[in-house]
Enzyme design. Structure first.
Site, PDB file in Angstrom:
ATOM      1  N   CYS A   1       0.888  -1.165   0.000  1.00 25.40           N
ATOM      2  CA  CYS A   1       0.000   0.000   0.000  1.00 25.40           C
ATOM      3  C   CYS A   1       0.919   1.206   0.000  1.00 25.40           C
ATOM      4  CB  CYS A   1      -0.834   0.041   1.273  1.00 25.40           C
ATOM      5  SG  CYS A   1      -1.818  -1.421   1.508  1.00 25.40           S
ATOM      6  N   ARG A  25       1.890   1.302  -5.950  1.00 24.82           N
ATOM      7  CA  ARG A  25       2.085   0.367  -4.830  1.00 24.82           C
ATOM      8  C   ARG A  25       0.792  -0.362  -4.486  1.00 24.82           C
ATOM      9  NH1 ARG A  25       6.620   1.307  -1.799  1.00 24.82           N
ATOM     10  NH2 ARG A  25       5.625   0.360   0.002  1.00 24.82           N
ATOM     11  N   TRP A  38      -3.676  -1.870  -1.330  1.00 25.55           N
ATOM     12  CA  TRP A  38      -3.661  -3.184  -1.990  1.00 25.55           C
ATOM     13  C   TRP A  38      -4.123  -4.147  -0.896  1.00 25.55           C
ATOM     14  CZ3 TRP A  38      -1.406  -8.034  -1.563  1.00 25.55           C
ATOM     15  CH2 TRP A  38      -1.489  -8.834  -2.693  1.00 25.55           C
ATOM     16  N   ASN A  43       0.625   0.771   6.196  1.00 26.14           N
ATOM     17  CA  ASN A  43       1.103  -0.164   5.166  1.00 26.14           C
ATOM     18  C   ASN A  43       1.787  -1.302   5.901  1.00 26.14           C
ATOM     19  OD1 ASN A  43       2.095  -1.474   2.910  1.00 26.14           O
ATOM     20  ND2 ASN A  43       3.967  -0.238   2.868  1.00 26.14           N
ATOM     21  N   GLY A  44       1.334  -2.539   5.657  1.00 22.89           N
ATOM     22  CA  GLY A  44       1.961  -3.694   6.301  1.00 22.89           C
ATOM     23  C   GLY A  44       0.883  -4.651   6.788  1.00 22.89           C
ATOM     24  N   GLU A  89      10.187 -15.164 -18.362  1.00 22.21           N
ATOM     25  CA  GLU A  89       9.947 -13.727 -18.175  1.00 22.21           C
ATOM     26  C   GLU A  89       8.965 -13.216 -19.210  1.00 22.21           C
ATOM     27  OE1 GLU A  89      10.287 -11.886 -15.860  1.00 22.21           O
ATOM     28  OE2 GLU A  89      10.070  -9.868 -16.669  1.00 22.21           O
ATOM     29  N   LYS A 125       5.472 -11.370 -18.141  1.00 17.78           N
ATOM     30  CA  LYS A 125       5.136 -10.014 -18.623  1.00 17.78           C
ATOM     31  C   LYS A 125       3.761 -10.020 -19.272  1.00 17.78           C
ATOM     32  CE  LYS A 125       7.487  -7.547 -16.959  1.00 17.78           C
ATOM     33  NZ  LYS A 125       7.914  -8.463 -16.036  1.00 17.78           N
ATOM     34  N   GLU A 155       0.890 -10.686 -16.602  1.00 24.40           N
ATOM     35  CA  GLU A 155       0.612  -9.716 -15.540  1.00 24.40           C
ATOM     36  C   GLU A 155       0.006  -8.429 -16.063  1.00 24.40           C
ATOM     37  OE1 GLU A 155       3.911  -8.120 -13.288  1.00 24.40           O
ATOM     38  OE2 GLU A 155       5.304  -8.662 -14.858  1.00 24.40           O
ATOM     39  N   HIS A 184       5.968 -33.811 -23.406  1.00 23.47           N
ATOM     40  CA  HIS A 184       5.676 -34.743 -22.298  1.00 23.47           C
ATOM     41  C   HIS A 184       4.354 -34.410 -21.630  1.00 23.47           C
ATOM     42  CE1 HIS A 184       9.594 -36.696 -22.578  1.00 23.47           C
ATOM     43  NE2 HIS A 184      10.056 -35.496 -22.874  1.00 23.47           N
ATOM     44  N   LYS A 194       3.519  -2.962  -6.948  1.00 20.25           N
ATOM     45  CA  LYS A 194       4.915  -2.905  -7.394  1.00 20.25           C
ATOM     46  C   LYS A 194       5.844  -3.581  -6.395  1.00 20.25           C
ATOM     47  CE  LYS A 194       8.281  -1.617 -10.036  1.00 20.25           C
ATOM     48  NZ  LYS A 194       8.452  -2.298 -11.323  1.00 20.25           N
TER      49      LYS A 194
END
Ligand code: AGP
Length: 593
Positions: free
Chosen positions: A2, A28, A73, A97-98, A466, A470, A473, A489, A588
């Site tokens: 957050c 964030r 968030w 935040n936390g 990667e 990308k 997300e 397989h 982020k």
């Protein structure tokens, strides 16, 4: 996870400063937001589900000298107005935040003391506890000191009191919190971008610190509640480095900054790490993907075994670490909770720790024994691009530094011009960027698909991971990265007519193998996009599109190969009209476990 911000001053700019700062902190977390401010001696609290722009519409009063704000968030409690911050209890209002890990037992104790709760959040419990202690002691500093003993977990808290319009309070443990200093205005914030429009002077609070701010002064108390002087710092970036500079999205701007970032990061020094028997790389997400690339390069050229661990797994497994193992923590934000905890575990087990970090003085940067900074500047888009490229560069420098001591001359011959090649790399990167239209065309071909595969071998498999992340997300399309030889397989059963498969083929020695895997999927109807270098032939009709990038020094090839993958993901998301810089459900910096 957050973002929090607070203002105290004499310019009546509290509301605007907090709303503006929240806009810089939205990366964030952005599922709900709120502001609390004192105006005409009255406390106002306004909260909205949604973005800062929605909150702005609800705020009419603009003049205030004391304000706190929050962009969320969600970790506890669904996304709605009730759970949005700020939270108020009795005489106390906070943003946080936390995560307060023991909030359930604290809540039960406070309910027995007569407290009622409207939200499902741990933050409202923290607020009620602070109020309970304040009612009991009548002294906010003593209450904060008691709070620190009772609350477990991580918190960066901004606090205002109903009956005190001259002071703003900040409390910090395991979540980042800085104090911005300007002549007769003071700020608290989760990160520097929030205050950059007002000041570039700031203090970093340490774990256990709390601070009392008024318009003229800042007083910091340490974990033992002794007054302490924290070193003031100057942010080297500027507001421009945080604006989009004409690009449609921060992500596109940051991809285009990669050549400059590579040039700057080329100047960083790598510590001597030749006296370790083993390396263990620990990271999350894209940072872990760079670790996989680093593993491939360091093992091949540096001739030393490398393990790559997902930090959230590393923390709970049996570990074989000792003082001959170097643990390398890779993190753009330097605040990823799992990576931070992994570093602490590694140190306890006697390993030296080296950080590859983008944000200076971040929690991980301060925890590791030594660190190499990636000079990527502020990365605002949630999806990392330029920091990822810079991490690859630092890992290539580590591989080169070890290769110089290697006894295998043939390997050294392959990379002997590394330093010269690194100087030339930014120009070659720009050539690849100049082909953006080609990647946009691929994106237009595939953006409506629901499943997209990336395959590669060796280092190209790490890049495929990667490229897949990308895409997922920012465009919300399901995607998988597969080791090319593994596809048959099982997963090849998912290949249908026109299923997009992006094949990365940049290693000459195994190119034919991967090309035959691409032919296998093509013969089952897949739409193959073939990404390769100008030195690999592999002709044939197994692909619909061939993307060619220049072959460079093997240590630097991943930095070139990733650019098309980043731009394909960007344009797929753009065609799908996704919120590219702030994808849903993401943040982020993942500062919770
Ligand atoms: C990358 O695009 C993602 N946003 C995410 O995987 C990120 O790499 C991961 O959360 C690690 O973050 P860090 O580098 O700040 O530790």
């Amino acid at each position: 996870m957050c973002g929090i911000i607070g203002y105290i001053g004499s310019q009546n700019k509290g509301v605007e400063s907090v709303l503006n700062g929240l806009e810089h902190l939205e990366y964030r977390g952005y599922d709900s937001a709120g502001i609390a401010f004192i105006s005409d001696d009255k406390l106002n609290i306004i909260k909205e589900k949604g973005r800062i722009a929605d909150l702005r519409k609800s705020v009419e009063i603009t003049s205030s000298n004391l304000a706190i704000g929050h962009t969320r968030w969600a970790t506890h409690g669904e996304v709605n107005k009730v759970n949005a911050h700020p939270h108020h209890s009795g005489s106390v209002t906070i943003v946080h935040n936390g995560i307060i890990e023991n909030y359930i037992e604290l809540k039960e104790e406070l309910i027995k003391k007569g407290y009622e709760f409207k939200s499902k959040t741990d933050t409202e419990v923290a607020c009620a506890l602070l109020d309970y202690l304040y009612q009991k002691t009548g002294d906010i500093k003593e209450s904060i000191s008691e709070f620190k003993k009772k609350a477990k977990g991580a918190y960066a808290i901004g606090l205002i009191l109903d009956n005190d319009k001259d002071n703003l309070y900040a409390i910090k443990k395991n979540s980042p919190l800085i104090i911005g200093i300007s002549k007769d205005e003071k700020f608290i914030a989760s990160d520097v971008p929030a205050i950059i429009d007002y000041t570039n002077k700031y203090i970093i609070l340490e774990d256990g610190d709390y601070a009392v701010l008024n318009k003229d002064s800042v007083t910091v108390f340490d974990n033992e509640n002794n007054k302490v002087n924290r070193k003031p710092r100057t942010f080297e970036g500027d507001a421009l480095s945080i604006s989009k500079c004409g690009y449609d999205h921060f992500m596109q701007k940051e991809i285009y900054e990669e050549p400059e970032v590579i040039k700057k990061t080329a100047l960083t020094d790598i510590p001597d790490i030749s006296n370790y028997d083993r390396i263990c790389i620990v990271a999350c997400g894209s940072a872990m993907h760079t670790g996989l690339v680093g593993k491939s390069l360091i093992e091949k050229y540096g001739d030393i075994p490398v393990d790559v661990e997902i930090a959230s797994e590393f923390r709970y497994k049996k570990l074989f670490l000792d003082n001959k193992t170097l643990v390398i923590a890779i993190s753009q934000s330097g605040e990823t909770a799992d990576t931070l905890e992994a570093v602490k575990i590694a140190k306890k087990m006697g390993s030296d720790t080296l950080g590859i970090i983008n944000v200076k003085e971040s929690s991980i940067a301060r925890e590791v024994d030594n660190r190499v900074y990636t000079l990527a500047g502020s990365e605002i888009a949630v999806a990392t691009t330029k920091a990822y490229a810079a991490q690859l560069e630092v890992l290539s420098k580590i591989a080169y530094s070890l290769a110089k001591n290697s006894k295998d001359a043939s390997k050294l011959k392959e990379i002997k011009d590394y330093l010269e090649d690194l100087q030339k790399l930014p120009i070659i990167m720009q050539e690849v960027l100049d082909n953006e239209e080609e990647y946009k065309k691929v994106a237009k071909e595939i953006y409506k698909h629901k499943d997209i595969f990336f395959i590669g071998r060796g280092i190209d498999y790490a890049l495929a991971m990667e490229g897949s992340l990308k895409l997922k997300e920012i465009s919300y399309i399901h995607s998988e990265a597969y080791a090319a030889g593994e596809l048959k397989h099982g997963t090849i059963s998912l290949i249908e007519e026109q299923t997009p498969v992006i094949g990365i083929v940049s290693d000459k020695l195994i190119a034919d193998k991967t090309i035959s895997n691409l032919k296998e999927v093509n013969s089952r109807g897949a739409n193959v996009i073939y990404l390769t270098t100008n030195q690999i032939k592999g002709e044939g009709d197994f692909y619909s599109t061939k993307l060619v990038v220049p072959e460079v020094n093997p240590l630097l090839q991943p930095i070139i190969n990733v650019i098309p993958l980043q731009l394909i993901a960007y344009h797929v998301a753009k065609y799908n009209k996704c919120d590219i810089d702030k994808p849903r459900n993401l943040a982020k910096s993942v500062t919770v476990e």
